[in-house]
Design a protein around this motif. Sequence first.
Motif, mmCIF file in Angstrom:
data_model
loop_
_atom_site.group_PDB
_atom_site.id
_atom_site.type_symbol
_atom_site.label_atom_id
_atom_site.label_comp_id
_atom_site.label_asym_id
_atom_site.label_seq_id
_atom_site.Cartn_x
_atom_site.Cartn_y
_atom_site.Cartn_z
ATOM 1 N N ARG A 51 -1.491 33.727 45.058
ATOM 2 C CA ARG A 51 -0.164 34.353 44.910
ATOM 3 C C ARG A 51 0.198 34.492 43.429
ATOM 4 O O ARG A 51 0.778 35.492 43.017
ATOM 5 C CB ARG A 51 0.901 33.512 45.631
ATOM 6 C CG ARG A 51 0.876 33.681 47.156
ATOM 7 C CD ARG A 51 1.823 32.702 47.851
ATOM 8 N NE ARG A 51 3.178 32.756 47.308
ATOM 9 C CZ ARG A 51 4.100 33.650 47.635
ATOM 10 N NH1 ARG A 51 3.821 34.547 48.545
ATOM 11 N NH2 ARG A 51 5.297 33.628 47.085
ATOM 12 N N SER A 52 -0.161 33.496 42.632
ATOM 13 C CA SER A 52 0.104 33.565 41.183
ATOM 14 C C SER A 52 -0.656 34.738 40.567
ATOM 15 O O SER A 52 -0.114 35.492 39.751
ATOM 16 C CB SER A 52 -0.325 32.274 40.482
ATOM 17 O OG SER A 52 0.373 31.178 40.999
ATOM 18 N N LEU A 53 -1.918 34.889 40.972
ATOM 19 C CA LEU A 53 -2.738 35.972 40.410
ATOM 20 C C LEU A 53 -2.219 37.345 40.820
ATOM 21 O O LEU A 53 -2.427 38.328 40.127
ATOM 22 C CB LEU A 53 -4.196 35.838 40.883
ATOM 23 C CG LEU A 53 -4.903 34.537 40.524
ATOM 24 C CD1 LEU A 53 -6.332 34.553 41.034
ATOM 25 C CD2 LEU A 53 -4.877 34.336 39.013
ATOM 26 N N SER A 54 -1.544 37.399 41.965
ATOM 27 C CA SER A 54 -1.085 38.684 42.509
ATOM 28 C C SER A 54 0.320 39.052 42.082
ATOM 29 O O SER A 54 0.858 40.062 42.537
ATOM 30 C CB SER A 54 -1.110 38.638 44.044
ATOM 31 O OG SER A 54 -2.318 38.127 44.503
ATOM 32 N N GLY A 55 0.949 38.232 41.259
ATOM 33 C CA GLY A 55 2.309 38.544 40.818
ATOM 34 C C GLY A 55 3.374 38.158 41.831
ATOM 35 O O GLY A 55 4.492 38.669 41.787
ATOM 36 N N ALA A 61 3.313 37.469 33.782
ATOM 37 C CA ALA A 61 4.735 37.791 33.959
ATOM 38 C C ALA A 61 4.941 39.092 34.734
ATOM 39 O O ALA A 61 6.075 39.522 34.937
ATOM 40 C CB ALA A 61 5.409 37.891 32.588
ATOM 41 N N LEU A 62 3.845 39.715 35.172
ATOM 42 C CA LEU A 62 3.998 41.017 35.841
ATOM 43 C C LEU A 62 4.395 40.864 37.305
ATOM 44 O O LEU A 62 4.098 39.855 37.944
ATOM 45 C CB LEU A 62 2.689 41.812 35.756
ATOM 46 C CG LEU A 62 2.176 42.171 34.365
ATOM 47 C CD1 LEU A 62 0.942 43.074 34.474
ATOM 48 C CD2 LEU A 62 3.257 42.865 33.541
ATOM 49 N N ARG A 63 5.044 41.920 37.826
ATOM 50 C CA ARG A 63 5.392 41.960 39.248
ATOM 51 C C ARG A 63 4.145 42.335 40.062
ATOM 52 O O ARG A 63 3.176 42.890 39.525
ATOM 53 C CB ARG A 63 6.461 43.027 39.504
ATOM 54 C CG ARG A 63 7.816 42.789 38.889
ATOM 55 C CD ARG A 63 8.781 43.865 39.420
ATOM 56 N NE ARG A 63 8.199 45.210 39.339
ATOM 57 C CZ ARG A 63 8.395 46.049 38.325
ATOM 58 N NH1 ARG A 63 9.157 45.712 37.298
ATOM 59 N NH2 ARG A 63 7.834 47.251 38.322
ATOM 60 N N ALA A 64 4.248 42.106 41.373
ATOM 61 C CA ALA A 64 3.101 42.376 42.248
ATOM 62 C C ALA A 64 2.655 43.847 42.167
ATOM 63 O O ALA A 64 1.460 44.132 42.145
ATOM 64 C CB ALA A 64 3.457 42.011 43.677
ATOM 65 N N ASP A 65 3.601 44.775 42.113
ATOM 66 C CA ASP A 65 3.209 46.188 42.083
ATOM 67 C C ASP A 65 2.500 46.534 40.772
ATOM 68 O O ASP A 65 1.575 47.348 40.741
ATOM 69 C CB ASP A 65 4.425 47.099 42.312
ATOM 70 C CG ASP A 65 5.514 46.894 41.272
ATOM 71 O OD1 ASP A 65 5.860 45.732 40.997
ATOM 72 O OD2 ASP A 65 6.015 47.896 40.717
ATOM 73 N N GLN A 66 2.922 45.861 39.684
ATOM 74 C CA GLN A 66 2.273 46.111 38.390
ATOM 75 C C GLN A 66 0.853 45.539 38.384
ATOM 76 O O GLN A 66 -0.073 46.154 37.838
ATOM 77 C CB GLN A 66 3.104 45.477 37.264
ATOM 78 C CG GLN A 66 4.481 46.118 37.108
ATOM 79 C CD GLN A 66 5.368 45.327 36.153
ATOM 80 O OE1 GLN A 66 5.443 44.095 36.211
ATOM 81 N NE2 GLN A 66 6.058 46.033 35.277
ATOM 82 N N VAL A 67 0.694 44.379 38.994
ATOM 83 C CA VAL A 67 -0.637 43.764 39.074
ATOM 84 C C VAL A 67 -1.555 44.641 39.936
ATOM 85 O O VAL A 67 -2.716 44.887 39.587
ATOM 86 C CB VAL A 67 -0.528 42.332 39.656
ATOM 87 C CG1 VAL A 67 -1.905 41.751 39.937
ATOM 88 C CG2 VAL A 67 0.252 41.431 38.700
ATOM 89 N N ALA A 68 -1.011 45.140 41.041
ATOM 90 C CA ALA A 68 -1.808 46.011 41.920
ATOM 91 C C ALA A 68 -2.245 47.274 41.173
ATOM 92 O O ALA A 68 -3.381 47.726 41.305
ATOM 93 C CB ALA A 68 -0.997 46.371 43.160
ATOM 94 N N ALA A 69 -1.344 47.818 40.373
ATOM 95 C CA ALA A 69 -1.667 49.044 39.636
ATOM 96 C C ALA A 69 -2.788 48.818 38.619
ATOM 97 O O ALA A 69 -3.532 49.741 38.284
ATOM 98 C CB ALA A 69 -0.415 49.564 38.931
ATOM 99 N N ILE A 117 -5.829 44.666 40.893
ATOM 100 C CA ILE A 117 -6.031 43.418 41.629
ATOM 101 C C ILE A 117 -5.377 43.568 42.999
ATOM 102 O O ILE A 117 -4.196 43.913 43.087
ATOM 103 C CB ILE A 117 -5.406 42.212 40.886
ATOM 104 C CG1 ILE A 117 -6.059 42.042 39.513
ATOM 105 C CG2 ILE A 117 -5.554 40.938 41.709
ATOM 106 C CD1 ILE A 117 -5.482 40.892 38.682
ATOM 107 N N ALA A 118 -6.135 43.350 44.060
ATOM 108 C CA ALA A 118 -5.585 43.492 45.418
ATOM 109 C C ALA A 118 -5.748 42.185 46.178
ATOM 110 O O ALA A 118 -6.776 41.515 46.071
ATOM 111 C CB ALA A 118 -6.302 44.610 46.164
ATOM 112 N N LEU A 119 -4.725 41.853 46.945
ATOM 113 C CA LEU A 119 -4.731 40.623 47.741
ATOM 114 C C LEU A 119 -4.857 40.967 49.220
ATOM 115 O O LEU A 119 -4.134 41.827 49.724
ATOM 116 C CB LEU A 119 -3.419 39.856 47.498
ATOM 117 C CG LEU A 119 -3.160 38.622 48.355
ATOM 118 C CD1 LEU A 119 -4.152 37.493 48.023
ATOM 119 C CD2 LEU A 119 -1.725 38.117 48.156
#
Length: 235
Positions: A49-53, A71-79, A82-84
């Motif tokens: 969860r930490s890695l995924s924002g 510090a990024l949000r989940a949508d920013q990490v996905a962009a 990185i996918a969970l």
Amino acid sequence: MPEPILKISKLSAHYGDFQALYGVDMEVAEGEVLAIIGANGAGKTTLLRSLSGLMSNEAGQITYRGQAIGALRADQVAALGIALVPEGRQLFPSLTVEENLMIGGRVNRAGPWNLHKVYDLFPILQERRGQASTSLSGGQQQMVAIGRALMSNPDLILFDEISLGLAPIIIKDIYAALPGIVGGGMSAVIVEQDITKALSVSSRVYCLQEGRVSLEGGSATVSREEISRAYFGIA
Ligand code: ATP
């Protein structure tokens, strides 16, 4: 050694006053399949969860392709790629199979994955494409969750409890699909309760115990004794 795709340094995470991770250091190499094992409550889900924002209450550094992403949000990490595949699938129950898959496609990254390729990987999903995702078996729902992650064309895919609660035959199907997923150079982190399976698909393994890394080693070279000690804390 080439720069790792993901580097985690001194990562700590909290739920309110409760500390779930303590100074975790970890690296994932480009193209590597890394396994994370550990008993219930060890912190595996919290780490993913930490890695995924998805965790806001954390300290330490998470660096992905040289960029700080902690510090990024989940949508920013996905962009960023990185996918969970979350524990318990977490599909949208009111949507069909195909609509759930399309949610992953909304990340809109270029790459090889599309509906056609996901259906090639899991043909049963094409047959069920118009059905509500809740009408599928647990294993088929896991395939949707994996397909949804692939639709975002990630460079790093995180699987949380990939086979938990699934029938052995389905687990076999999902593991048979893994080479087709990671074979194209995608990196993967697999959280898995079944230690033998975790070791068989990964090149390296980390064990978490009460929020700390208790073992790091080559999957082909760690001994059962080392794993027992790291997993259960038996001296
Ligand atoms: P499991 O295999 O049971 O999913 P895990 O290794 O994934 O275990 P986590 O789910 O990361 O472990 O949980 C780590 C610790 O954090 C546990 O002690 C758990 O009780 C606690 N925890 C997890 N989620 C929360 C939450 N939302 N609020 C408070 N504590 C939590």
